[in-house]
Design a protein around this motif. Structure first.
Motif, PDB file in Angstrom:
ATOM      1  N   LEU A   1       0.829  -1.213   0.000  1.00  0.00           N
ATOM      2  CA  LEU A   1       0.000   0.000   0.000  1.00  0.00           C
ATOM      3  C   LEU A   1       0.859   1.257   0.000  1.00  0.00           C
ATOM      4  O   LEU A   1       0.463   2.306  -0.532  1.00  0.00           O
ATOM      5  CB  LEU A   1      -0.918   0.003   1.232  1.00  0.00           C
ATOM      6  CG  LEU A   1      -2.122  -0.939   1.210  1.00  0.00           C
ATOM      7  CD1 LEU A   1      -2.788  -0.975   2.583  1.00  0.00           C
ATOM      8  CD2 LEU A   1      -3.138  -0.499   0.154  1.00  0.00           C
TER       9      LEU A   1
ATOM     10  N   HIS B   1      -6.166  -7.434   3.740  1.00  0.00           N
ATOM     11  CA  HIS B   1      -5.915  -6.171   3.027  1.00  0.00           C
ATOM     12  C   HIS B   1      -6.567  -5.000   3.768  1.00  0.00           C
ATOM     13  O   HIS B   1      -5.973  -3.926   3.906  1.00  0.00           O
ATOM     14  CB  HIS B   1      -6.456  -6.264   1.603  1.00  0.00           C
ATOM     15  CG  HIS B   1      -6.133  -5.074   0.755  1.00  0.00           C
ATOM     16  ND1 HIS B   1      -4.856  -4.783   0.330  1.00  0.00           N
ATOM     17  CD2 HIS B   1      -6.936  -4.085   0.264  1.00  0.00           C
ATOM     18  CE1 HIS B   1      -4.865  -3.679  -0.388  1.00  0.00           C
ATOM     19  NE2 HIS B   1      -6.122  -3.233  -0.446  1.00  0.00           N
TER      20      HIS B   1
ATOM     21  N   ILE C   1      -4.919  -1.613   5.388  1.00  0.00           N
ATOM     22  CA  ILE C   1      -5.427  -0.252   5.145  1.00  0.00           C
ATOM     23  C   ILE C   1      -5.629   0.472   6.476  1.00  0.00           C
ATOM     24  O   ILE C   1      -5.263   1.648   6.624  1.00  0.00           O
ATOM     25  CB  ILE C   1      -6.749  -0.303   4.347  1.00  0.00           C
ATOM     26  CG1 ILE C   1      -6.484  -0.822   2.921  1.00  0.00           C
ATOM     27  CG2 ILE C   1      -7.422   1.069   4.312  1.00  0.00           C
ATOM     28  CD1 ILE C   1      -7.749  -1.057   2.113  1.00  0.00           C
TER      29      ILE C   1
END
Length: 547
Positions: free
Chosen positions: A185, A203, A207
């Protein structure tokens, strides 16, 4: 009281035995609802039991008992005996008046037993905090929570417990999985290691981590301190997600127990020392073994490996040891792959001085989701699990809770999505809920209705079946309490729903110009509505006012 009529009939049989000088253990007096209702309402097989002890023909004993009982009790409409020795009894419907009054008056407290001062610990789900809960966890949750609800109603203090597996290799894998996602990311192009968790929630966790720390740890090597930081974050994040889904699934956990706490305060070393002092261990090839074979296991088990690390069994034994300190009776709801684990854990508990019979381990069979005739495959590591969250979005809490409890623990479960999504009587949960909604509308349209305390006009065959089935409710709860099989309640719900729908289709509840039979039938259906609401509530399913 476990059944108004059956309790009364049991007392009548006891009285007959005393007066005919037959003696038998009271636990052997069985009064059964006759499966063939055309023969009688209830059947009593006591004569066959007595025949073995007194060397008499069962039919002769049955005749003697029937002659004593005859029809001198208001409860009994007709009594007879048939080969090979059954005593058949038909009941006067009006005796069920007391039952209906009790159900209607006590509402959700009907069947509640006074506190027994016995603590039941029910541990269920206990998934690794490495991803979202999947279908297997959902079934464990629905079964464990429903069982806990029923045990609480039956007078036990219940602790609903979740064992957090927050120690071990899987937590390191979780940390690394989130770490790699976070690095990517931030701009890196790292490949996930083969041994990684790949669900979308990983994921999402990355985040969330980036949102909290921005790029502060971008290109930070995955050293021990970094790993520990991501472990701590990952556990907290996943547990929060799990708690969200459990709340939506109508499950409240009373105690969240961290495996990490077992490694504090020398709990495990102290237990090892105690087992060694009692002669329950031996060394072999550098490993420490527990002598479980004398206690029913098929082989002795290693608890400390050559490198000094613990096998899974050791902290698990210690955890159960801790639970025994604060509970009287224990239930574990585990997956089907744990069957072979039961003898060794019970052997370990026995040598630790605990009564292994106070622990019941329920091993849940697999759940399959069928969509358009095809099974939907699951793989947590590949990130393709069918999660609890997915299923709640697709069919909702009520349907999922109901389906998860609808089969015995030992049976595998197939959920057909097309059926589960239907708002028709083809869907068993809709079929059951519709009883409550339909009766609610009937009662709502009769604002002047008042419950009556006499039901002498409810004499047709279907009304009698409904009355007997209402009386059976507490017996079902008693069986679940003893057998730990909550599917018996969904079986009962379907039976009651089928009888009501059949009755409603054949008879009018509201009979114009016959106010007495109308009020008696309204009293009957009001009791049915309450029992349906009670039963659905115990398995975590709503009883809607309208549909």
């Amino acid at each position: 009281m476990n059944s108004y009529v059956i309790n009364e009939l049991t007392n009548i049989v006891k009285d007959a035995l005393v007066n005919t000088k037959y003696e038998i253990d009271e636990n052997l007096i069985v009064v059964e609802i006759n499966k063939n209702s055309a023969l009688s309402d209830y059947a009593i097989p006591i004569a066959m039991v007595l025949a073995k002890k007194y060397k008499q023909r069962p039919l002769d004993i049955a005749q003697t008992l029937v002659k004593h009982i005859h029809q001198k009790y208001p409860l009994i409409k007709k009594i007879d005996f048939v080969a090979p020795g059954f005593i058949n009894i038909d009941i006067n419907p009006e005796v069920f008046s007391v039952l209906l009054m009790k159900i209607i008056k006590e509402k959700f407290d009907y069947g509640r037993i006074e506190k027994r001062n016995i603590i039941f610990n029910v541990e269920f789900i206990s998934a690794n905090p490495t991803g979202l809960l999947h279908l297997g966890h959902a079934r464990n949750g629905a079964i464990g929570d429903s069982l806990s609800n029923i045990l609480a109603l039956r007078g036990y203090d219940v602790i609903r417990e979740y064992y957090i597996n927050d120690a071990g290799k899987q937590i390191s894998v979780l940390a690394n999985s989130i770490y790699v996602n976070y690095q990517n990311l931030c701009g890196a192009r790292l490949e996930l290691p083969e041994e990684s968790y790949r669900g979308t929630e990983i994921h999402d966790a990355a985040i969330a981590f980036k949102k909290e720390h921005a790029t502060k740890y971008y290109k930070e090597p995955f050293a021990e301190s970094t790993s520990l930081m991501f472990q701590k974050f990952g556990i907290k994040y996943m547990l929060n997600e799990i708690k969200k889904d459990l709340k939506k699934f109508n499950i409240k956990i009373d105690k969240w127990f961290s495996e990490l706490t077992l490694y504090q305060n020398n709990i495990i070393p102290n237990l090892i020392k105690k087992l060694e002092e009692q002669g329950h261990t031996y060394l072999l090839d550098g490993g420490l073994f527990l002598k479980t074979t004398p206690f029913g296991d098929d082989k002795d088990r290693v608890i400390v490996k050559k490198d000094g690390s613990y096998t899974y069994m050791l902290p698990d034994l210690v955890y159960h040891h801790v639970k025994y300190q604060r509970s009287d009776l224990l239930i574990n709801v585990w997956g089907a792959d744990h069957y072979g684990y039961i003898p060794r854990i019970k052997a370990g508990l026995t040598m630790m001085g605990h009564n292994a019979n106070n622990l019941d381990i329920l091993c849940m069979q697999m759940v399959k989701v069928i969509d358009n005739g095809k099974e939907q495959k699951m793989s947590k590591r590949a990130g393709t699990s069918i999660t609890l969250r997915n299923m709640l979005d697709i069919i909702g809490t009520d349907a999922l809770r109901y389906f998860m409890v609808s089969r015995s623990i030992e049976s595998s479960l197939d959920i057909e999505l097309e059926v589960a999504k239907k708002q028709t009587t083809d869907n068993p949960v809709f079929y059951a809920q519709y009883v409550h909604a339909r009766i609610n509308q009937i009662i709502k349209n009769q604002p002047n209705f008042k419950v009556v305390n006499e039901i002498n006009l409810l004499t047709n065959h279907k009304e009698k079946e409904l009355l007997i089935t209402l009386d059976e409710y507490l017996l079902v709860l008693q069986r679940i309490e003893n057998q730990h099989q909550p599917h018996l309640l969904t079986n009962y719900i379907q039976k009651l729903a089928k009888l009501f729908h059949s009755y409603y289709n054949e008879y009018k509840v509201i009979v114009p110009d016959e106010p007495l039979i109308t009020t008696q039938r309204l009293t009957l259906v009001l009791a049915i509505k309450q029992i349906m609401a009670n039963a659905l509530n115990l398995i975590g399913v709503k009883a809607p006012e309208k549909m």
